[in-house]
Design a protein around this motif. Structure first.
Motif, PDB file in Angstrom:
ATOM      1  N   ARG A 404      91.422  67.635 115.078  1.00  0.00           N
ATOM      2  CA  ARG A 404      92.032  68.546 114.467  1.00  0.00           C
ATOM      3  C   ARG A 404      92.380  69.739 114.924  1.00  0.00           C
ATOM      4  NH1 ARG A 404      89.772  70.022 109.492  1.00  0.00           N
ATOM      5  NH2 ARG A 404      90.949  72.167 109.194  1.00  0.00           N
ATOM      6  N   LYS A 405      92.227  69.893 116.694  1.00  0.00           N
ATOM      7  CA  LYS A 405      92.907  70.572 117.190  1.00  0.00           C
ATOM      8  C   LYS A 405      94.480  69.943 117.758  1.00  0.00           C
ATOM      9  CE  LYS A 405      91.036  69.080 121.132  1.00  0.00           C
ATOM     10  NZ  LYS A 405      90.038  68.481 122.567  1.00  0.00           N
ATOM     11  N   GLY A 406      95.223  68.986 117.449  1.00  0.00           N
ATOM     12  CA  GLY A 406      95.749  68.621 117.365  1.00  0.00           C
ATOM     13  C   GLY A 406      96.396  67.508 118.777  1.00  0.00           C
ATOM     14  N   CYS A 407      97.539  67.166 119.093  1.00  0.00           N
ATOM     15  CA  CYS A 407      97.993  66.923 120.923  1.00  0.00           C
ATOM     16  C   CYS A 407      97.940  67.889 121.808  1.00  0.00           C
ATOM     17  CB  CYS A 407      98.704  65.973 120.869  1.00  0.00           C
ATOM     18  SG  CYS A 407      98.990  64.686 118.577  1.00  0.00           S
ATOM     19  N   ASP A 408      97.348  66.934 122.651  1.00  0.00           N
ATOM     20  CA  ASP A 408      97.433  67.713 124.043  1.00  0.00           C
ATOM     21  C   ASP A 408      99.158  68.076 124.265  1.00  0.00           C
ATOM     22  OD1 ASP A 408      96.039  68.275 126.581  1.00  0.00           O
ATOM     23  OD2 ASP A 408      97.665  67.614 127.123  1.00  0.00           O
ATOM     24  N   GLU A 409      99.347  69.016 125.064  1.00  0.00           N
ATOM     25  CA  GLU A 409     100.854  69.300 125.114  1.00  0.00           C
ATOM     26  C   GLU A 409     101.589  67.804 126.101  1.00  0.00           C
ATOM     27  OE1 GLU A 409     102.315  73.810 125.366  1.00  0.00           O
ATOM     28  OE2 GLU A 409     103.803  72.150 125.060  1.00  0.00           O
ATOM     29  N   LYS A 410     100.650  67.609 127.070  1.00  0.00           N
ATOM     30  CA  LYS A 410     100.476  66.620 128.571  1.00  0.00           C
ATOM     31  C   LYS A 410     100.553  65.466 127.356  1.00  0.00           C
ATOM     32  CE  LYS A 410      99.317  64.722 132.271  1.00  0.00           C
ATOM     33  NZ  LYS A 410      97.926  64.534 133.044  1.00  0.00           N
ATOM     34  N   CYS A 411     100.437  64.723 126.833  1.00  0.00           N
ATOM     35  CA  CYS A 411     100.767  63.826 125.711  1.00  0.00           C
ATOM     36  C   CYS A 411     101.559  63.882 124.845  1.00  0.00           C
ATOM     37  CB  CYS A 411      99.258  64.117 124.717  1.00  0.00           C
ATOM     38  SG  CYS A 411      98.927  62.460 123.668  1.00  0.00           S
ATOM     39  N   LEU A 412     101.874  64.917 124.713  1.00  0.00           N
ATOM     40  CA  LEU A 412     103.817  64.965 123.667  1.00  0.00           C
ATOM     41  C   LEU A 412     104.405  64.394 124.747  1.00  0.00           C
ATOM     42  CD1 LEU A 412     102.410  67.625 120.960  1.00  0.00           C
ATOM     43  CD2 LEU A 412     102.892  65.509 120.801  1.00  0.00           C
ATOM     44  N   GLU A 413     104.457  65.386 125.497  1.00  0.00           N
ATOM     45  CA  GLU A 413     105.488  65.331 126.573  1.00  0.00           C
ATOM     46  C   GLU A 413     105.748  63.956 127.329  1.00  0.00           C
ATOM     47  OE1 GLU A 413     104.610  66.845 130.540  1.00  0.00           O
ATOM     48  OE2 GLU A 413     106.122  65.942 131.477  1.00  0.00           O
ATOM     49  N   THR A 414     104.337  63.095 127.649  1.00  0.00           N
ATOM     50  CA  THR A 414     104.894  61.259 128.203  1.00  0.00           C
ATOM     51  C   THR A 414     105.621  60.828 126.691  1.00  0.00           C
ATOM     52  OG1 THR A 414     102.717  61.537 129.041  1.00  0.00           O
ATOM     53  CG2 THR A 414     103.154  60.100 128.668  1.00  0.00           C
ATOM     54  N   ILE A 415     105.506  60.978 125.891  1.00  0.00           N
ATOM     55  CA  ILE A 415     105.690  60.216 124.005  1.00  0.00           C
ATOM     56  C   ILE A 415     107.109  60.910 124.166  1.00  0.00           C
ATOM     57  CG2 ILE A 415     105.935  60.499 121.460  1.00  0.00           C
ATOM     58  CD1 ILE A 415     102.670  61.413 121.463  1.00  0.00           C
ATOM     59  N   GLY A 416     107.181  61.919 124.885  1.00  0.00           N
ATOM     60  CA  GLY A 416     108.923  62.283 124.246  1.00  0.00           C
ATOM     61  C   GLY A 416     109.735  61.645 126.050  1.00  0.00           C
ATOM     62  N   ARG A 417     108.683  61.351 126.923  1.00  0.00           N
ATOM     63  CA  ARG A 417     109.544  60.126 128.263  1.00  0.00           C
ATOM     64  C   ARG A 417     110.014  58.966 127.836  1.00  0.00           C
ATOM     65  NH1 ARG A 417     105.987  61.527 132.991  1.00  0.00           N
ATOM     66  NH2 ARG A 417     107.336  60.036 133.567  1.00  0.00           N
ATOM     67  N   MET A 418     108.979  58.651 126.762  1.00  0.00           N
ATOM     68  CA  MET A 418     109.054  57.180 127.042  1.00  0.00           C
ATOM     69  C   MET A 418     109.550  56.390 125.613  1.00  0.00           C
ATOM     70  SD  MET A 418     104.661  56.378 126.269  1.00  0.00           S
ATOM     71  CE  MET A 418     104.533  55.185 126.389  1.00  0.00           C
ATOM     72  N   ARG A 419     110.131  57.714 124.789  1.00  0.00           N
ATOM     73  CA  ARG A 419     111.179  57.572 123.980  1.00  0.00           C
ATOM     74  C   ARG A 419     110.995  56.449 122.497  1.00  0.00           C
ATOM     75  NH1 ARG A 419     117.281  57.609 126.824  1.00  0.00           N
ATOM     76  NH2 ARG A 419     116.468  59.321 127.953  1.00  0.00           N
ATOM     77  N   PRO A 420     109.577  56.492 122.212  1.00  0.00           N
ATOM     78  CA  PRO A 420     109.831  55.359 120.420  1.00  0.00           C
ATOM     79  C   PRO A 420     111.154  55.710 119.574  1.00  0.00           C
ATOM     80  CG  PRO A 420     107.795  56.761 120.455  1.00  0.00           C
ATOM     81  CD  PRO A 420     108.768  57.316 122.227  1.00  0.00           C
ATOM     82  N   GLN A 421     111.112  54.725 119.597  1.00  0.00           N
ATOM     83  CA  GLN A 421     112.356  55.000 118.306  1.00  0.00           C
ATOM     84  C   GLN A 421     111.467  55.822 117.259  1.00  0.00           C
ATOM     85  OE1 GLN A 421     115.662  55.156 118.749  1.00  0.00           O
ATOM     86  NE2 GLN A 421     115.430  56.051 115.908  1.00  0.00           N
ATOM     87  N   ARG A 422     110.758  55.369 116.741  1.00  0.00           N
ATOM     88  CA  ARG A 422     109.672  56.514 115.478  1.00  0.00           C
ATOM     89  C   ARG A 422     108.117  56.946 116.339  1.00  0.00           C
ATOM     90  NH1 ARG A 422     112.389  52.564 113.405  1.00  0.00           N
ATOM     91  NH2 ARG A 422     110.926  50.604 113.600  1.00  0.00           N
TER      92      ARG A 422
END
Ligand SMILES: C[S@@+](CC[C@H](N)C(=O)[O-])C[C@H]1O[C@@H](n2cnc3c(N)ncnc32)[C@H](O)[C@@H]1O
Length: 475
Positions: A404-422
């Protein structure tokens, strides 16, 4: 207006927690167990500067969406906050709850799908995305495959089990629930009878005495297998073999009896150690033909009928063709991972509970998947380390299904750096979903394409959503 004033209120709106909102004169009041369209006589119970709370005394004119309550305990238990609302209205409420949270908390240009094509919400001009109508169930009852039932004593000292009254730890006695399978009631009665026969006392939260805290029940809806796990405040359970014999004899589908040790005071249900008393210590279930082993500590969606719909949506949104590499974050026992593995080249999964990852690995093997790899740890840490070590590996799709607390910001940052198309975001809390979508869209170059709410928790105010985000920025 004063506390204890009696007022007549026309309810015009609903909070995201399912409380009716109306006005007494110009003053907003929140009134539990009411819904838009009701006119009620209410007593003012609490006043704040700009709003207050009331308790409905009488429904003067019922809403057109009001239906008779089928569970006599619904109001006291608090588990089914909107049971008195017609199911179609429940689904409308959930669609709007997701929409409103995305707009208010996320500041996102969400529109109801039926408005998506209208000139006022020109999708291209506003970058608006549709929130599709919440997908409901044909029969929205007895859908839960899991229950965690507290045991205690009533004022007369008798053993009781049931549900905590809303916002308290008072047990409302009830073995049967309209949301769980009928076998769960039979098992609870059997456990109670066994406790009485052998002098096993329930745990007392106040003084820490007694043994049995909770009974956790799980049923595989496709296999019919049932797991019973007794959570105890001690190291061993006397006469557990006799209980296992009785379950074997009397409960169709009984598969496993486990013990979970929780000697810590407080309200965490499960302790760290689980032991098998009878059977394999887990049950299996299948979703869309994939078979899953589920241990007591592992997360498994509670509504298997809707879970198939939800995971099929996640698979559809992932848009896989067979050549993609995917990360499934917060993967639990690998449910979404294995749905994806059917159509991906490679799927990586990460999950914090070690037992769940053991299940995930076994699940991959038992279903013949050789294109999956699972890691134990925090998603935010494991993904970061993996990416540092594999900067060249192209990740095409990331799915996330956080608590429920959602994603950790560091996790979102790494996803952003990995640049998946979707990115496919599966969420059980549209407020934290809205916060995370805002981060992904504002900081990492993604656009929300669509949001599909799915009713996993009928009769309650909770709602699950599956969201598709596409990468639009070349940053
Ligand atoms: C909503 S469940 C989803 C599980 C799985 N995707 C499913 O549908 O069955 C969230 C999962 O995240 C796990 N979890 C919680 N915090 C985590 C973290 N920081 N890193 C990795 N997993 C975490 C929980 O143990 C739980 O299994």
């Amino acid at each position: 207006m004063k506390k204890n004033d009696i007022v007549t209120v026309e309810i015009t709106d609903l909070t995201t927690e399912g409380e009716g909102i109306g006005r007494a004169g110009a003053f907003p009041l929140f009134i539990k167990d009411t819904m838009p369209g009701d006119t009620v006589r209410a007593v003012v119970t609490k006043l704040k500067k700009n709003y207050g709370y009331g308790k409905a005394l009488e429904i003067l004119t019922p809403s057109g969406d009001r239906i008779p309550m089928c569970c006599p305990l619904a109001r006291r238990c608090g588990g089914c906050q909107i049971q008195e609302m017609d199911y179609r209205a429940q689904l409308r409420f959930k669609t709007e709850k997701v929409l409103n949270n995305l707009k208010r908390i996320g500041g996102l240009p969400a529109v109801l799908s039926e408005d998506a094509g209208s000139p006022e919400t020109d999708r291209e001009a506003l970058d608006a995305f549709p929130v599709l109508p919440c997908i409901g169930m044909e029969k929205p009852w007895h859908y839960r495959n899991k229950a965690q039932v507290p045991f205690g004593r009533n004022r007369d000292g008798e053993i009781v089990c049931g549900f905590y009254a809303g916002r308290s730890h008072d047990i409302i006695e009830s073995e049967d629930c309209f949301l769980t399978p009928p076998e769960f009631g039979e098992i609870l009665r059997l456990v109670k009878a066994w406790m009485l026969s052998y002098g096993i006392w329930p745990y007392d939260e106040q003084d820490g005495s007694g043994l049995l805290r909770h009974v956790l029940l799980r049923k595989g809806f496709h296999t019919g297998e049932i797991l019973v796990c007794l959570i105890i405040n001690g190291d061993s359970l006397p006469h557990s073999e006799e209980l296992a014999d009785a379950l074997d004899r009397e409960i169709a589908g009984f598969k496993a009896l486990s013990l979970n040790i929780n000697k810590i005071r407080g309200n965490t249900i499960l302790g760290p150690e689980t032991r098998q008393i009878r059977g394999p210590g887990a049950i299996t279930d299948t979703l869309s033909g994939i078979s899953f082993r589920i241990s007591p500590q592992s997360f498994y969606q509670v509504n298997p009928v809707q879970t198939e719909i939800l995971y099929k949506k996640a698979l559809e949104f992932a848009g896989l063709t067979g050549s993609e590499t995917v990360w499934d974050l917060y993967c639990g026992i690998g449910t979404i991972s294995l749905f994806l593995a059917q159509k991906a080249k490679k799927v990586y999964g990460v999950e914090i509970v070690p037992q769940a990852i053991e299940d995930a690995r076994e699940n991959a093997e038992r279903n013949g998947f050789t294109n999956t790899e699972f890691f134990v740890g925090k998603a935010e840490e494991v993904l970061h380390v993996w990416y540092e070590e594999h900067p060249e590996e192209q990740i095409d799709v990331v799915t996330v299904d956080p608590p429920r607390k959602g994603c950790d910001e560091k996790c979102l940052e790494t996803i952003g750096r990995m640049r998946p198309q979707r990115i496919v975001y599966v969420s059980c809390d549209s407020a934290t979903l809205a916060r995370d979508l805002r981060i992904l869209t504002e900081q990492y170059g993604y656009r929300v394409e669509k949001v599909q709410p799915v009713d996993q928790f009928c009769q309650t105010v909770e709602v699950e959503s599956c969201v598709l985000l596409e990468r639009v920025s070349s940053l």
